[in-house]
Enzyme design. Structure first.
Site, mmCIF file in Angstrom:
data_model
loop_
_atom_site.group_PDB
_atom_site.id
_atom_site.type_symbol
_atom_site.label_atom_id
_atom_site.label_comp_id
_atom_site.label_asym_id
_atom_site.label_seq_id
_atom_site.Cartn_x
_atom_site.Cartn_y
_atom_site.Cartn_z
ATOM 1 N N SER A 45 32.450 48.808 39.943
ATOM 2 C CA SER A 45 31.302 49.098 39.085
ATOM 3 C C SER A 45 30.228 48.037 39.248
ATOM 4 O O SER A 45 30.528 46.846 39.354
ATOM 5 C CB SER A 45 31.748 49.136 37.616
ATOM 6 O OG SER A 45 30.640 49.272 36.747
ATOM 7 N N GLY B 38 27.084 56.783 38.162
ATOM 8 C CA GLY B 38 26.432 57.946 38.747
ATOM 9 C C GLY B 38 27.320 59.156 38.949
ATOM 10 O O GLY B 38 26.894 60.146 39.558
ATOM 11 N N HIS C 87 27.842 47.963 36.858
ATOM 12 C CA HIS C 87 27.320 48.040 35.479
ATOM 13 C C HIS C 87 26.119 48.991 35.392
ATOM 14 O O HIS C 87 25.110 48.706 34.758
ATOM 15 C CB HIS C 87 26.928 46.651 34.971
ATOM 16 C CG HIS C 87 27.089 46.492 33.479
ATOM 17 N ND1 HIS C 87 28.286 46.155 32.897
ATOM 18 C CD2 HIS C 87 26.206 46.650 32.449
ATOM 19 C CE1 HIS C 87 28.132 46.087 31.578
ATOM 20 N NE2 HIS C 87 26.895 46.399 31.287
#
Length: 293
Positions: free
Chosen positions: A188, A223, A190
């Site tokens: 990730s 996403g 963020h």
């Protein structure tokens, strides 16, 4: 934008010469079974960032309840306001299962919050180490932010339950997470909100999963918006995914039922993609189910 766009660039290989089995989208993780390899990503401060319709406690309780009823689980958030983490622990006590996520505060505060999560019945505890780039963490006294392997090892030992580190974007970082005693990681950045110029999750995931996928549970976020995106993530080596922003309007529009509607949509899309690619179970979703031409 890159997070989303990179998932869309991945093509799946259609193959309908297969058995008529109804795809099994279920996942077993850390001794718990889930209907879908999807979890709600940790989001806090909803009253200030989104709408005062929900306060932090009501929102987090609705999120955890909705996820639990829909057969998945919620990661709950943390922040400067102590109520943000308190809300996650209260929701955990009511729902029976969610994953409190601690920000990388100074050691004493991290210990305190880990202890609070354990007292609330946490079976998994996470830390979003990628939050180190948030301005309010940088300005804190004592200093908060990036952590050493030794510090993270102390946190994982203090947890005494599976400890997940969210915010891993390199093989080197994944190996350090493993050394620190983490049971799982979340690939990730963020949501792209802490450092410009980073790769998307889809770009970073394959080499990380290849390096540590047999030693750590590997999740990914950023996403991911559809069941096909979930399929893409699993094909690149993830065990499951976290989804954040899309769940917000579902809760504001429909409460716990809104979560169910969204999870049902993801499950139908994933099952359809599995059936159209010849995958009966999640384990069948491998690298050869995506196009490499």
């Amino acid at each position: 934008i890159r997070n989303y766009d990179k998932w869309q660039e991945i093509r799946v290989n259609m193959d309908t010469i297969c058995g008529p089995e109804i795809p099994d989208t279920s996942l077993e993780l850390f001794g718990e079974k889930f209907d879908l390899p999807v979890f709600a990503a940790p989001i806090a401060a909803v009253e200030g960032h989104y709408s005062p319709y929900y306060n932090e406690f009501d929102y987090t309780e609705t999120l955890a309840k909705g996820c639990r009823e829909a057969g998945i689980a919620a990661f709950t958030g943390d922040g400067l306001n102590r109520d943000f983490f308190n809300a996650g622990c209260a929701a955990l006590e009511k729902s029976g299962f969610s994953v409190p996520t601690v920000k990388p505060w100074h050691k004493e505060l991290v210990f305190e919050k880990i202890d609070q999560a354990k007292s609330s019945g946490a079976k998994i505890i996470a830390m979003d180490i990628d939050a180190s780039g948030l301005p309010f963490l940088k300005s804190m006294t004592p200093p908060s932010g990036p952590k050493s392997v030794a510090e993270l090892r102390e946190f994982s030992e203090r947890a005494g339950v599976p400890f997940i580190l969210k915010g891993i974007m390199t093989v080197k970082g994944a190996l350090k997470a493993l050394e620190a005693g983490a049971s799982g990681i979340v690939v990730s950045n963020h949501g792209g909100r802490v450092l410009d110029g980073t790769p998307g999750g889809a770009e970073a995931l394959p080499t990380i999963a290849e390096a540590v996928g047999d030693k750590l549970t590997v999740l990914v976020d950023g996403g991911i918006r559809s069941g096909v995106d979930v399929f893409r993530a699993l094909a690149l080596g993830a065990d499951g995914v976290l989804i954040g922003r899309p769940i917000l309007p579902m809760i504001y529009g429909g409460g716990a039922e809104g979560v169910q509607v969204y999870v049902d949509k993801l499950k139908a899309e994933l099952a359809d993609c599995m059936q159209m690619t010849g995958c009966a179970t999640l384990k069948d979703i491998t690298r050869d189910t995506i196009y490499n031409g």
